[in-house]
Each structure stands twice: as C-alpha cells, then as structure tokens.
Design an enzyme around this catalytic site. Structure first.
Site, PDB file in Angstrom:
ATOM      1  N   ARG A  52       1.180  -1.288   0.018  1.00 23.52           N
ATOM      2  CA  ARG A  52      -0.352  -0.475  -0.344  1.00 23.52           C
ATOM      3  C   ARG A  52       0.943   1.083   0.079  1.00 23.52           C
ATOM      4  O   ARG A  52       1.718   1.006   0.491  1.00 23.52           O
ATOM      5  CB  ARG A  52      -0.792   0.146   1.692  1.00 23.52           C
ATOM      6  CG  ARG A  52      -1.431  -1.159   1.322  1.00 23.52           C
ATOM      7  CD  ARG A  52      -2.674  -1.430   2.442  1.00 23.52           C
ATOM      8  NE  ARG A  52      -3.568  -2.094   3.019  1.00 23.52           N
ATOM      9  CZ  ARG A  52      -4.434  -2.545   4.243  1.00 23.52           C
ATOM     10  NH1 ARG A  52      -3.774  -1.390   4.696  1.00 23.52           N
ATOM     11  NH2 ARG A  52      -4.664  -3.628   3.867  1.00 23.52           N
ATOM     12  N   ASP A  54       0.659   5.297   0.854  1.00 21.40           N
ATOM     13  CA  ASP A  54      -0.326   6.872   1.674  1.00 21.40           C
ATOM     14  C   ASP A  54      -0.722   7.908   0.087  1.00 21.40           C
ATOM     15  O   ASP A  54      -0.500   8.018  -0.999  1.00 21.40           O
ATOM     16  CB  ASP A  54       0.584   7.079   2.493  1.00 21.40           C
ATOM     17  CG  ASP A  54       0.565   6.062   3.472  1.00 21.40           C
ATOM     18  OD1 ASP A  54      -0.141   4.928   4.302  1.00 21.40           O
ATOM     19  OD2 ASP A  54       1.267   6.172   4.628  1.00 21.40           O
ATOM     20  N   ARG A 208       9.081   7.411   5.512  1.00 27.06           N
ATOM     21  CA  ARG A 208       9.075   8.825   5.638  1.00 27.06           C
ATOM     22  C   ARG A 208       9.523   9.193   6.878  1.00 27.06           C
ATOM     23  O   ARG A 208      10.132  10.296   7.168  1.00 27.06           O
ATOM     24  CB  ARG A 208       7.331   9.203   5.562  1.00 27.06           C
ATOM     25  CG  ARG A 208       7.060   9.341   4.259  1.00 27.06           C
ATOM     26  CD  ARG A 208       5.494   9.079   3.979  1.00 27.06           C
ATOM     27  NE  ARG A 208       4.843   9.900   4.492  1.00 27.06           N
ATOM     28  CZ  ARG A 208       3.867  10.866   5.028  1.00 27.06           C
ATOM     29  NH1 ARG A 208       2.862  10.263   4.495  1.00 27.06           N
ATOM     30  NH2 ARG A 208       3.765  12.421   5.100  1.00 27.06           N
TER      31      ARG A 208
END
Length: 272
Positions: A52, A54, A208
């Site tokens: 996945r 974001d 991140r």
C-alpha cells in the site's frame, strides 16, 4: 482455469488517497484500476497489490495481479488499460504469472526512494514530487546512522503511532531487515537529493520517518550517533519528523527469478 495476470504500474499519487480502495469513496489507485479492468474484462476484478502507498505517494514499479477467465491477449492489459486510464496512471507491462504467484506474498523485498530539495526556493513544478527541506545538508553526516540502521532491527521508533496493534501476537511485529540505504545527489543538481531504502518489508510510514530523521541529521539538527538510541527506545517520539508524502516513490518490488521473471520498472520520475 482462470489466468493470473501480473501488471507493472507507475502512478502519480498526487490526486489520490493512496493505493487501497476506500469505503468513503475517495479516489484511489486500486479503485481506478479495478473499475477499468472490470470494463475491459467484462467481469468484476479484484486487484491485489504488492503493498500500500499513502495519499500523495508515487510509484515507478508497483506490482499487482488479478485473476480473469477472459482470453484477451496480454496487449489488452497494457495498451487497452492505458487507453482507458487517466494519464497519471500507466501500465508499464503485463505478463501471465504462475497460478501460485501473489504480488505481496511472493515478494522478497522492496526499494523506496525519497526525493528532497534543500535550496531556499523550490520550483513550483517540483512541489508534488520533492519535499522542500531548506538548509545546508551534508550527506557525510549520515554515514554513522546508516551503518546502524542497516540490518535487522525492531523499527517501532520509525512506525506511525497507532498504525498497528502492539498487543497482537504472532507475526514479526515491528522487526524488519534493511539491506541497503544510500543518499546521493540527483543528476549533479545542487540541493537535490535522493535517499534509497531496500528491505524485506516496511512499517506504516517507516520510510518517511526514517527520511525525516536522516534529513535532520544531514542538516545538523540531530547527531548521527542518536540512531542506536532511537532504535532502542522503540518509541515513535524519539525519532525525527515524518517527511512529506510528496517525496516518496515506490521504485521496485523484488522477486526471486525462480518464482517470476520480473519486469523492469522505469527509472525516471513520473513527472519532472
């Protein structure tokens, strides 16, 4: 017997709420692809991604697969889909895959890239594809931290708070293995940098948060020697800020050649 079709996908995530289909109906990459595939195949399609991403995150080499009973040629799944999709999603290749292939569970690892710019003024055209982190940046400052972070560790300190049930049993928890991290200038352009991470898996927002922490080290806002202590605390508050989504690219999903002969992802950004 249903066919297993594997797609190599690039997308600009700026206008999407991430990869995964959302109950609220916000636009997502998975939903857009499933809608177009259903029209193409004349049957409902469930697309299984390798992972996945974001909202606002991009991909150069996302892998996804689906099953279909249709007999249309492979070209229809690349050229045909590209004709139906908006220009911010492209199918780079389509292949028949073995029946036991799974985009996520057959994967051995992933490579992510984080792009950022440290100059004083960022050009408007790059604001969706690079984080703006103004200030002096010295990549050599990162070396002690990179040496600590590479390897197998509990990366709880670099995981988005509340994104995983810490009381759950089974699985590997927050333990992941990073085989390589590098920080390099981009095309000799002053102030433009890329940090690449290759590992066997990543926690929610792990890249991140790692990037935000490393950028702070490179800019002298924290010491590289803190990396070991940050890992040891297993506390998100000990690490640096979460770098903006716009600078993150999923570059490649790694598979064993014995399981699947991988298509090569493109090496250029989705947009300048």
């Amino acid at each position: 017997m249903p066919r297993t079709i594997r797609l190599l996908i690039a997308y600009d995530g700026s206008g999407y709420h991430g990869w995964q289909r959302q109950r609220q109906g916000e636009p997502t990459i998975q939903q857009e692809l499933e809608t177009r595939l259903a029209a193409l195949c004349q049957q409902p399609i469930t697309l299984h991604g390798a992972g996945r991403t974001d909202a606002g995150v991009h991909a150069l080499g996302m892998v996804a697969h689906f099953h279909t009973s249709g007999t249309m040629p492979l070209a229809a799944f690349s050229k045909g889909l590209n004709a139906l999709l908006s220009a911010d999603i492209r199918i780079l290749g389509a292949e028949e895959a073995p029946a036991n292939f799974h985009s996520r569970f057959s994967a051995l690892g992933k490579t992510y890239r984080y792009d950022f710019f440290t100059g004083p003024v960022q050009l408007p055209g790059s604001r969706f594809y690079q984080a703006h982190c103004p200030g002096p940046f010295v990549p050599e400052r990162l070396e002690p931290a990179l040496a600590v972070l590479v390897g197998t560790h509990d990366f709880s300190s670099f995981e988005r708070s509340g994104s995983r049930d810490k009381e759950a049993t089974g699985g590997r928890g927050a333990v992941r293995s990073l085989s390589r991290i590098s920080c390099v200038p981009v095309l000799a352009r002053p102030g433009h940098w890329s940090i690449r991470f290759t590992g066997d898996g990543f926690l929610r927002q792990m890249v991140r948060i790692l990037s935000g922490t490393l950028i702070e080290i490179g800019q002298g806002k924290r010491r590289a020697e803190e990396a070991a202590a940050i890992l040891a605390t297993r506390d998100r508050t000990a690490a640096g800020h979460t770098a903006p989504a716009c600078g993150l690219f999923l570059e490649k999903i790694h598979y064993s050649p014995q399981i699947f002969c991988p298509l090569a992802p493109c090496s250029q950004p989705v947009a300048p």
